[in-house]
Scaffold this active site. Structure first.
Site, PDB file in Angstrom:
ATOM      1  N   GLY A  89       0.824  -1.217   0.000  1.00 42.97           N
ATOM      2  CA  GLY A  89       0.000   0.000   0.000  1.00 42.97           C
ATOM      3  C   GLY A  89       0.849   1.255   0.000  1.00 42.97           C
ATOM      4  N   GLY A 123      -3.193   0.907  10.945  1.00 40.43           N
ATOM      5  CA  GLY A 123      -4.460   0.785  10.210  1.00 40.43           C
ATOM      6  C   GLY A 123      -5.617   1.297  11.052  1.00 40.43           C
ATOM      7  CG  ASP A 128      -3.079  12.342  15.305  1.00 41.32           C
ATOM      8  OD1 ASP A 128      -3.830  12.691  14.398  1.00 41.32           O
ATOM      9  OD2 ASP A 128      -2.971  11.168  15.687  1.00 41.32           O
ATOM     10  CG  HIS A 156      -5.346   8.435  14.541  1.00 43.79           C
ATOM     11  ND1 HIS A 156      -4.665   9.600  14.278  1.00 43.79           N
ATOM     12  CD2 HIS A 156      -5.556   7.856  13.342  1.00 43.79           C
ATOM     13  CE1 HIS A 156      -4.475   9.703  12.973  1.00 43.79           C
ATOM     14  NE2 HIS A 156      -5.014   8.660  12.381  1.00 43.79           N
TER      15      HIS A 156
HETATM   16  N1  LIG Z   1      -2.665   5.991  12.457  1.00 45.10           N
HETATM   17  C1  LIG Z   1      -2.415   6.900  11.532  1.00 45.10           C
HETATM   18  O1  LIG Z   1      -1.910   7.986  11.841  1.00 45.10           O
HETATM   19  C2  LIG Z   1      -2.699   6.659  10.102  1.00 45.10           C
HETATM   20  C3  LIG Z   1      -3.393   5.542   9.689  1.00 45.10           C
HETATM   21  N2  LIG Z   1      -3.659   5.327   8.362  1.00 45.10           N
HETATM   22  C4  LIG Z   1      -4.360   4.086   8.015  1.00 45.10           C
HETATM   23  O2  LIG Z   1      -3.404   3.144   7.521  1.00 45.10           O
HETATM   24  C5  LIG Z   1      -4.072   2.194   6.689  1.00 45.10           C
HETATM   25  C6  LIG Z   1      -3.320   2.006   5.384  1.00 45.10           C
HETATM   26  O3  LIG Z   1      -3.340   3.202   4.640  1.00 45.10           O
HETATM   27  P1  LIG Z   1      -2.726   3.268   3.153  1.00 45.10           P
HETATM   28  O4  LIG Z   1      -1.385   2.646   3.115  1.00 45.10           O
HETATM   29  O5  LIG Z   1      -2.901   4.642   2.707  1.00 45.10           O
HETATM   30  O6  LIG Z   1      -3.776   2.334   2.388  1.00 45.10           O
HETATM   31  P2  LIG Z   1      -3.572   1.527   1.017  1.00 45.10           P
HETATM   32  O7  LIG Z   1      -4.920   1.120   0.563  1.00 45.10           O
HETATM   33  O8  LIG Z   1      -2.684   2.274   0.082  1.00 45.10           O
HETATM   34  O9  LIG Z   1      -2.769   0.250   1.517  1.00 45.10           O
HETATM   35  C7  LIG Z   1      -3.326  -0.700   2.347  1.00 45.10           C
HETATM   36  C8  LIG Z   1      -2.677  -2.020   2.007  1.00 45.10           C
HETATM   37  O10 LIG Z   1      -3.159  -2.985   2.930  1.00 45.10           O
HETATM   38  C9  LIG Z   1      -3.409  -4.169   2.214  1.00 45.10           C
HETATM   39  N3  LIG Z   1      -4.308  -5.025   2.979  1.00 45.10           N
HETATM   40  C10 LIG Z   1      -5.664  -5.000   3.044  1.00 45.10           C
HETATM   41  N4  LIG Z   1      -6.107  -5.995   3.809  1.00 45.10           N
HETATM   42  C11 LIG Z   1      -5.017  -6.647   4.285  1.00 45.10           C
HETATM   43  C12 LIG Z   1      -4.827  -7.762   5.128  1.00 45.10           C
HETATM   44  N5  LIG Z   1      -5.861  -8.436   5.634  1.00 45.10           N
HETATM   45  N6  LIG Z   1      -3.568  -8.172   5.384  1.00 45.10           N
HETATM   46  C13 LIG Z   1      -2.517  -7.520   4.862  1.00 45.10           C
HETATM   47  N7  LIG Z   1      -2.631  -6.478   4.027  1.00 45.10           N
HETATM   48  C14 LIG Z   1      -3.873  -6.035   3.749  1.00 45.10           C
HETATM   49  C15 LIG Z   1      -3.977  -3.690   0.872  1.00 45.10           C
HETATM   50  O11 LIG Z   1      -3.893  -4.702  -0.133  1.00 45.10           O
HETATM   51  C16 LIG Z   1      -3.045  -2.520   0.595  1.00 45.10           C
HETATM   52  O12 LIG Z   1      -1.884  -2.921  -0.098  1.00 45.10           O
HETATM   53  C17 LIG Z   1      -5.495   2.726   6.524  1.00 45.10           C
HETATM   54  O13 LIG Z   1      -6.364   2.055   7.424  1.00 45.10           O
HETATM   55  C18 LIG Z   1      -5.359   4.193   6.885  1.00 45.10           C
HETATM   56  O14 LIG Z   1      -6.578   4.739   7.279  1.00 45.10           O
HETATM   57  C19 LIG Z   1      -3.259   6.214   7.414  1.00 45.10           C
HETATM   58  C20 LIG Z   1      -2.571   7.355   7.771  1.00 45.10           C
HETATM   59  C21 LIG Z   1      -2.260   7.671   9.123  1.00 45.10           C
HETATM   60  O1  LIG Z   2      -7.343  10.488   8.019  1.00 43.00           O
HETATM   61  C1  LIG Z   2      -7.202   9.319   7.652  1.00 43.00           C
HETATM   62  O2  LIG Z   2      -8.116   8.535   7.382  1.00 43.00           O
HETATM   63  C2  LIG Z   2      -5.802   8.790   7.588  1.00 43.00           C
HETATM   64  C3  LIG Z   2      -5.197   9.116   8.882  1.00 43.00           C
HETATM   65  O3  LIG Z   2      -5.412   8.433   9.867  1.00 43.00           O
HETATM   66  C4  LIG Z   2      -4.518  10.400   9.010  1.00 43.00           C
HETATM   67  O4  LIG Z   2      -4.131  11.005   8.005  1.00 43.00           O
HETATM   68  O5  LIG Z   2      -4.346  10.846  10.144  1.00 43.00           O
END
Ligand SMILES: NC(=O)C1=CN([C@@H]2O[C@H](COP(=O)(O)OP(=O)(O)OC[C@H]3O[C@@H](n4cnc5c(N)ncnc54)[C@H](O)[C@@H]3O)[C@@H](O)[C@H]2O)C=CC1
Ligand SMILES: O=C([O-])CC(=O)C(=O)O
Length: 339
Positions: free
Chosen positions: A13, A129, A158, A186
């Site tokens: 991802g 996630g 954050d 979050h």
């Molecule tokens: N805590 C935080 O501050 C932040 C959290 N996030 C979260 O992080 C997560 C990932 O975001 P992105 O990388 O942008 O999404 P993305 O969609 O680009 O990547 C997610 C990846 O996870 C994979 N995936 C889905 N189900 C899976 C499973 N069961 N096992 C293993 N891999 C699996 C997908 O195939 C994809 O490659 C999202 O839930 C997003 O909301 C994003 C930004 C900040």
């Molecule tokens: O806002 C979202 O869904 C992704 C995230 O967690 C962030 O950017 O803080």
């Protein structure tokens, strides 16, 4: 030196791909630490994992000993010492992070069970996630063999966002800012708190006991900005990025992962606190059994909640709002998972 086993889930991802290069290049564990890197994703993303492996190999990173790409939880978590759990569905426009509970909670249940069964008992797990706090709670509940304190949810993005905005408003260098806190979830109920924060003297960036301190609230005298505009800006930053690019933050999230893990493993710099989403021990009257972001310090690869900060009524109310939301998220997730 023995290589470390590190696993990144959702590695294909947008965040996972960036973090993989950073980990391989020593940004968390240092350049002299060898790494066996396991990259987990789901079947449709396997070609992307293959491409990622090729690119990582061709960067010639001296600390990267081996790469395993897999869709199998056992292979991913076998002997794992550090896991960065990113793999999950991201939210789109007009969604809250908690709208992802149904889509993502099963993932963290399964991964918690696999970590319990296959990982090193001392594994450290960072849940990214979304909804990160509640997914972290699900994960640790399913891994009873591992101490709860080995699981964290990420609120570092954050914190980094909050620090940037404060430094900008104060027209000071962000590296001189200390002790901003993120309390709670979050989510849009999080509370970015500057009541404990201060700037050190520009000339004194290397921490020492004699740093001259000036409280942020003495530098930024605009109370309405601190108690309203600033808080809303940080609470809504994820949404603002999604609205601007159609996708959620990626590079800044990857950087925050490295910052969180580095502080956890190598320790927080002296005179500095950070914020981790961790299982509540009842500190500050926050109910136990939710994963809540608290101010922490780290040493010997362990975090410790900073206790006994003076909490004003305004702060207390904000902290309680976020705890209430986390209890509701937990109830929704546990109902969905039939707990
Ligand atoms: N805590 C935080 O501050 C932040 C959290 N996030 C979260 O992080 C997560 C990932 O975001 P992105 O990388 O942008 O999404 P993305 O969609 O680009 O990547 C997610 C990846 O996870 C994979 N995936 C889905 N189900 C899976 C499973 N069961 N096992 C293993 N891999 C699996 C997908 O195939 C994809 O490659 C999202 O839930 C997003 O909301 C994003 C930004 C900040
Ligand atoms: O806002 C979202 O869904 C992704 C995230 O967690 C962030 O950017 O803080």
């Amino acid at each position: 030196m023995k290589p470390l086993h590190v696993c990144i889930t959702g590695a294909a991802g947008q965040i996972g791909q960036i973090v993989a290069f950073k980990v391989a290049n020593g940004e968390i564990f240092g350049k002299s630490q060898l790494i066996n890197l396991a990259l987990l994703d789901i079947e449709p993303a396997f070609p992307l994992l293959e491409a990622l492996q090729m690119e990582l190999e061709e960067c010639l990173f001296s600390s990267l000993k081996s790469i395993t790409i897999t869709t199998d939880l056992k292979v991913a978590f076998e002997k794992c010492q550090y896991a960065i759990l990113i793999g999950a569905k991201p939210r789109g426009k007009n969604m809250q992070r908690k709208d992802l509970i149904e889509a993502n909670s099963k993932i963290f249940e399964e991964q918690g069970r696999a970590i319990n069964e296959y990982a090193d008992r001392r594994i450290k797990v960072l849940v990214v996630g979304n909804p990160a706090n509640t997914n972290c709670l699900i994960c640790l509940k399913n891994a009873p063999r591992i101490r709860n304190s080995n699981f964290c949810a990420m609120t570092r993005l954050d914190l980094n966002r909050a620090k940037y905005q404060i430094a900008l408003k104060a027209n000071r260098n962000v590296s001189t800012l200390r002790n901003v806190i993120i309390w709670g979830n979050h989510s849009s109920t999080q509370f970015p708190d500057v009541s404990q924060a201060y700037f050190i003297n520009e000339d004194d960036e290397i921490d020492n006991e004699n740093d001259e301190e000036i409280r942020v609230e003495e530098v930024i005298k605009d109370k309405t900005w601190i108690q309203k505009d600033f808080i809303e800006l940080i609470q809504q930053r994820g949404t603002t990025v999604i609205n601007a690019r159609g996708l959620s933050s990626a590079a800044s999230a990857a950087q925050a992962i490295c910052d969180h893990m580095r502080d956890w493993i190598q320790g927080t710099p002296s005179n500095s606190i950070t914020s981790f989403g961790v299982i509540s021990d009842g500190s500050y009257g926050i109910p136990r059994d939710i994963v809540y972001s608290f101010p922490v310090v780290c040493f010997n690869s362990e975090w410790q909640i900073i206790k006994n900060l003076k909490i004003e009524e305004f702060t207390k109310k904000k902290m309680e709002e976020s705890a209430k939301e986390l209890i509701e998220e937990k109830e929704t997730a546990f109902r969905f998972l039939n707990y």
